[in-house]
Write an enzyme that holds these catalytic residues in place. Structure first.
Site, short mmCIF file in Angstrom:
data_model
loop_
_atom_site.label_atom_id
_atom_site.label_comp_id
_atom_site.label_asym_id
_atom_site.label_seq_id
_atom_site.Cartn_x
_atom_site.Cartn_y
_atom_site.Cartn_z
N ASN A 69 57.70 48.06 52.21
CA ASN A 69 58.44 46.70 51.33
C ASN A 69 59.56 48.00 50.74
OD1 ASN A 69 58.89 44.37 51.21
ND2 ASN A 69 57.30 43.79 49.87
N ASN A 110 54.79 45.53 46.52
CA ASN A 110 55.93 44.82 46.04
C ASN A 110 55.91 45.95 44.69
OD1 ASN A 110 58.21 43.72 46.29
ND2 ASN A 110 56.53 41.59 46.91
N ASP A 121 56.68 39.93 42.69
CA ASP A 121 58.25 40.31 43.62
C ASP A 121 58.08 42.01 43.36
OD1 ASP A 121 59.72 41.37 45.26
OD2 ASP A 121 60.03 39.12 46.44
#
Length: 310
Positions: free
Chosen positions: A103, A154, A204
């Site tokens: 990610n 994240n 995020d």
């Protein structure tokens, strides 16, 4: 907070836009669409948008001092040659977890590439828990695993004095801090510096400003927030015309523009008709331009124009 202006500058509906990075020498913004498996480059002068398809979910892009880019592709650290549209694998991780992917990722002030993994999503933010880990790719192409049992690895960044590493595991609903040793790249003393409030939803992507405050994109919250990691207080909120704000980064000539990526996947037809700009990249201007006058532009550039050392 004085007024700000939010403008859609890349009017392309990404499925899952992420990883905005300013490339100073090109006056361009790099970003990815994870689901669409593409790396994008938007020229702020000509307004042209170009892309390279890379054949697998691509979750972050960063600069190389030798030129071109590094990306995280599936569970690979890889090099991207933009001109040739070619990808070279550097290192695989999570070989025992076939449903994982990388990610978010970012380069530290010494040129190491940090990036974390997560399990495959059933739908946005719904997945098998604690499948991910946080890694660092070193200049000799070796990989360090810092810790595991991560849900959605994240946002990440470093304090201006490089002594603190900030990190988000999204489903913890927390922004965490570690003591950071720049010489060794080691992390210690994990603690929470900010807990998300209900309306802010899921933390995020994240970046830092020249005052050492953190900007956090709030997925399903339709906003980015500015927080003080020393006091744990929210200082400002900037709302956007889309719900799925995913990440943010500073750019522009004097790094006084905040670029925000967003997503459109997971939205039903009614939601999409109500937010036709879902998946666009936005530019936030106003407060930053006034604030950065008189501040150290060189310091800001040093923090935000990082590149891997090889």
């Amino acid at each position: 907070m004085s007024s700000v202006k939010v403008e859609s500058v890349v009017q392309h509906n990404c499925k899952l836009g992420e990883s905005p990075v300013w490339e100073e020498k090109e006056s361009s913004l790099l970003f990815v669409d994870i689901t669409d498996k593409k790396v994008y480059r938007w020229n702020s002068l000509t307004k042209e948008l170009h892309s390279v398809s890379v054949g697998a979910p691509v979750s972050c892009v960063c600069l190389r001092k030798s030129g071109d880019y590094m990306i995280t592709l599936g569970t690979q650290f890889a090099a991207l040659n933009w001109k040739n549209k070619s990808v070279t694998t550097i290192k695989h991780v999570d070989l025992d977890k076939s449903n994982n992917r990388f990610n978010d990722g970012k380069v530290d002030p010494a040129g190491r590439l940090f990036a974390g993994t997560m399990g495959e999503e059933i739908r946005p933010a719904v997945l098998e828990r604690q499948q991910g880990s946080l890694y660092t790719l070193l200049p000799d192409h070796s990989v360090v695993k810092h810790f595991d049992k991560v849900d959605i690895s994240n946002g990440l960044d470093w304090s201006l004095d490089h002594r603190t590493f900030y990190y988000i595991d999204s489903l913890s609903y927390s922004v965490d801090a570690f003591d950071y040793d720049l010489q060794t790249g080691k992390l210690s003393n994990r603690r929470s510096v900010y807990k998300m409030e209900k309306e802010e939803s899921i933390p995020d992507g994240m970046c830092i400003d020249s005052d050492g405050k953190l900007w956090v994109a709030c997925y399903n919250g339709g906003r980015v927030i500015r927080i003080d990691p020393e006091t744990g207080k929210r200082l400002q909120t900037v709302k956007l015309p889309v719900a799925e704000t995913t990440s943010c980064s500073f750019g522009g000539d004097d790094y006084s523009e905040l670029y925000v990526t967003s997503a459109s996947q997971g939205l039903d037809e009614a939601s999409l008709s109500g937010q036709p700009k879902a998946g666009n990249v936005f530019k936030v201007i106003g407060w930053f331009s006034a604030h950065t006058k008189g501040s150290s532009a060189l310091e800001a550039t040093h923090m935000w124009e990082r590149a891997v050392v090889w």
